[in-house]
Write a protein that holds these residues in place. Structure first.
Motif, mmCIF file in Angstrom:
data_model
loop_
_atom_site.group_PDB
_atom_site.id
_atom_site.type_symbol
_atom_site.label_atom_id
_atom_site.label_comp_id
_atom_site.label_asym_id
_atom_site.label_seq_id
_atom_site.Cartn_x
_atom_site.Cartn_y
_atom_site.Cartn_z
ATOM 1 N N HIS A 177 0.823 -1.206 0.000
ATOM 2 C CA HIS A 177 0.000 0.000 0.000
ATOM 3 C C HIS A 177 0.860 1.261 0.000
ATOM 4 O O HIS A 177 0.553 2.233 -0.688
ATOM 5 C CB HIS A 177 -0.936 0.008 1.209
ATOM 6 C CG HIS A 177 -2.127 -0.869 1.057
ATOM 7 N ND1 HIS A 177 -3.071 -1.024 2.054
ATOM 8 C CD2 HIS A 177 -2.554 -1.649 0.033
ATOM 9 C CE1 HIS A 177 -4.010 -1.853 1.657
ATOM 10 N NE2 HIS A 177 -3.721 -2.249 0.434
ATOM 11 N N LEU A 235 0.732 4.086 -2.878
ATOM 12 C CA LEU A 235 0.282 5.397 -2.426
ATOM 13 C C LEU A 235 1.291 6.470 -2.832
ATOM 14 O O LEU A 235 0.902 7.574 -3.247
ATOM 15 C CB LEU A 235 0.085 5.402 -0.915
ATOM 16 C CG LEU A 235 -0.358 6.731 -0.291
ATOM 17 C CD1 LEU A 235 -1.721 7.165 -0.825
ATOM 18 C CD2 LEU A 235 -0.393 6.621 1.241
ATOM 19 N N ALA A 290 -11.955 5.342 -0.508
ATOM 20 C CA ALA A 290 -11.918 6.708 0.014
ATOM 21 C C ALA A 290 -13.211 7.048 0.743
ATOM 22 O O ALA A 290 -13.195 7.666 1.814
ATOM 23 C CB ALA A 290 -11.667 7.693 -1.130
ATOM 24 N N LYS A 321 -11.926 5.784 4.033
ATOM 25 C CA LYS A 321 -10.984 6.919 4.027
ATOM 26 C C LYS A 321 -9.563 6.463 3.685
ATOM 27 O O LYS A 321 -8.560 7.011 4.152
ATOM 28 C CB LYS A 321 -11.001 7.668 5.359
ATOM 29 C CG LYS A 321 -12.347 8.331 5.666
ATOM 30 C CD LYS A 321 -12.257 9.263 6.836
ATOM 31 C CE LYS A 321 -13.613 9.879 7.148
ATOM 32 N NZ LYS A 321 -14.166 10.653 6.016
ATOM 33 N N GLY A 322 -9.487 5.450 2.856
ATOM 34 C CA GLY A 322 -8.197 4.912 2.425
ATOM 35 C C GLY A 322 -8.415 3.614 1.670
ATOM 36 O O GLY A 322 -9.496 3.362 1.130
ATOM 37 N N GLU A 349 -10.592 12.419 1.267
ATOM 38 C CA GLU A 349 -9.486 11.911 2.074
ATOM 39 C C GLU A 349 -9.171 10.473 1.678
ATOM 40 O O GLU A 349 -10.064 9.649 1.465
ATOM 41 C CB GLU A 349 -9.849 11.968 3.557
ATOM 42 C CG GLU A 349 -8.732 11.480 4.470
ATOM 43 C CD GLU A 349 -9.097 11.540 5.942
ATOM 44 O OE1 GLU A 349 -8.365 10.934 6.755
ATOM 45 O OE2 GLU A 349 -10.117 12.176 6.284
ATOM 46 N N PHE A 350 -7.875 10.195 1.584
ATOM 47 C CA PHE A 350 -7.421 8.844 1.279
ATOM 48 C C PHE A 350 -6.073 8.649 1.961
ATOM 49 O O PHE A 350 -5.083 9.285 1.589
ATOM 50 C CB PHE A 350 -7.286 8.639 -0.239
ATOM 51 C CG PHE A 350 -7.002 7.217 -0.648
ATOM 52 C CD1 PHE A 350 -8.036 6.331 -0.914
ATOM 53 C CD2 PHE A 350 -5.687 6.765 -0.771
ATOM 54 C CE1 PHE A 350 -7.773 5.024 -1.295
ATOM 55 C CE2 PHE A 350 -5.413 5.456 -1.146
ATOM 56 C CZ PHE A 350 -6.454 4.581 -1.407
ATOM 57 N N GLU A 351 -6.035 7.807 2.977
ATOM 58 C CA GLU A 351 -4.810 7.516 3.725
ATOM 59 C C GLU A 351 -4.124 8.781 4.245
ATOM 60 O O GLU A 351 -2.905 8.945 4.141
ATOM 61 C CB GLU A 351 -3.847 6.694 2.865
ATOM 62 C CG GLU A 351 -4.370 5.329 2.458
ATOM 63 C CD GLU A 351 -4.604 4.396 3.650
ATOM 64 O OE1 GLU A 351 -3.913 4.570 4.679
ATOM 65 O OE2 GLU A 351 -5.475 3.513 3.553
#
Length: 263
Positions: free
Chosen positions: A10, A14, A41, A45-46, A220-222
């Motif tokens: 990941h 990322l 997402a 949120k990831g 938001e993502f990670e």
């Protein structure tokens, strides 16, 4: 070569996404997280915990500019699209940005490292019957190209013998040309409908109002924020139905990637 632990994959992809976002922001290119990445997402949120890839979509004009001009100043990441060299090999109707310091094991007819997939978005016909005909053809071409990425196995249920033989006789360039001629037959900027190509099934799941691909927000993502369709709910509902419902454990699939550091 050093095996990359599954839990670290990941982080590698990322970092690719961060560089793509940097470049697209600098160049004013449109993109959106898509498919399981967008779902992750919104719902997590990831990353979806069991997922191991990242998918993006770009309107054709932005996609073409991206694959032609993308540049990572550090030289770690490269965009590959219609590439067949001793160092990199990937021939399909979408592109990848891959980490050149890594390699994925078990790929018999492809050669690239950990990656982010980027799918072009093109115009679609207005008429539902014409849409269905177009999607059937495009899915057929995509399936043949995916079939050509693996070794010939005459008794593979997912690769019927005659279809597999025909695909190898025709070769990837035949299916790429046929697919792209159809994909480009409807100009994105002048159509009411638009979408990508389904890699997995027939139907009109990939056909949306063009406005979906023209309005963006960030999600938001990670711990970061990346671009997404402003109307992400429409995209996810059409793709997955009740997208907030977790699938049964036996349906939580990934690509089972085995990756190594090579330099």
């Amino acid at each position: 070569m050093q095996r990359i632990p599954d839990k670290e994959i990941h982080g590698y992809i990322l970092d690719i996404l961060k560089d793509i976002d940097r470049f697209c922001t600098e160049e004013g290119l449109r993109y959106s997280m898509a498919y399981g990445t967008l779902l992750g997402a919104v719902r997590h949120k990831g990353f979806i915990p069991w997922d191991d890839d990242i998918d993006l979509m770009m309107p054709r004009e932005d996609f073409e500019r991206f694959v032609r001009t993308y540049n990572d100043p550090a030289g770690r990441y490269r965009c590959i699209f219609h590439v067949n060299t001793p160092e990199e090999r990937f021939e399909h109707i979408f592109a990848k940005v891959h980490d050149t310091r890594t390699v994925i094991a078990g790929q018999e007819r492809c050669k690239f490292g950990l990656f982010v997939d980027i799918f072009p978005v093109d115009g679609k016909p207005d008429d539902p019957k014409a849409q269905a005909r177009m999607e059937r053809k495009l899915t057929h071409y995509a399936h043949r190209l995916t079939m050509l990425e693996s070794r010939f196995r005459p008794f593979n249920f997912h690769q019927p013998l005659l279809a597999s033989l025909a695909a190898r006789i025709m070769g990837p360039r035949h299916y790429i040309n046929a697919a792209e001629m159809l994909m480009l037959s409807h100009d994105f900027s002048s159509c009411q409908k638009a979408g990508a190509v389904s890699m997995t099934r027939n139907g009109t799941r990939e056909v949306f109002d063009r406005s979906l691909f023209e309005n963006y927000t960030t999600l938001e993502f990670e711990g970061c924020r990346f671009k997404a369709f402003a109307d992400w709910e429409t995209f996810l509902t059409q793709q997955y139905g009740d997208y907030m419902q977790l699938p049964p454990v036996n349906q939580r699939r990934n690509h089972s990637i085995e990756a190594y550091l090579v330099r």
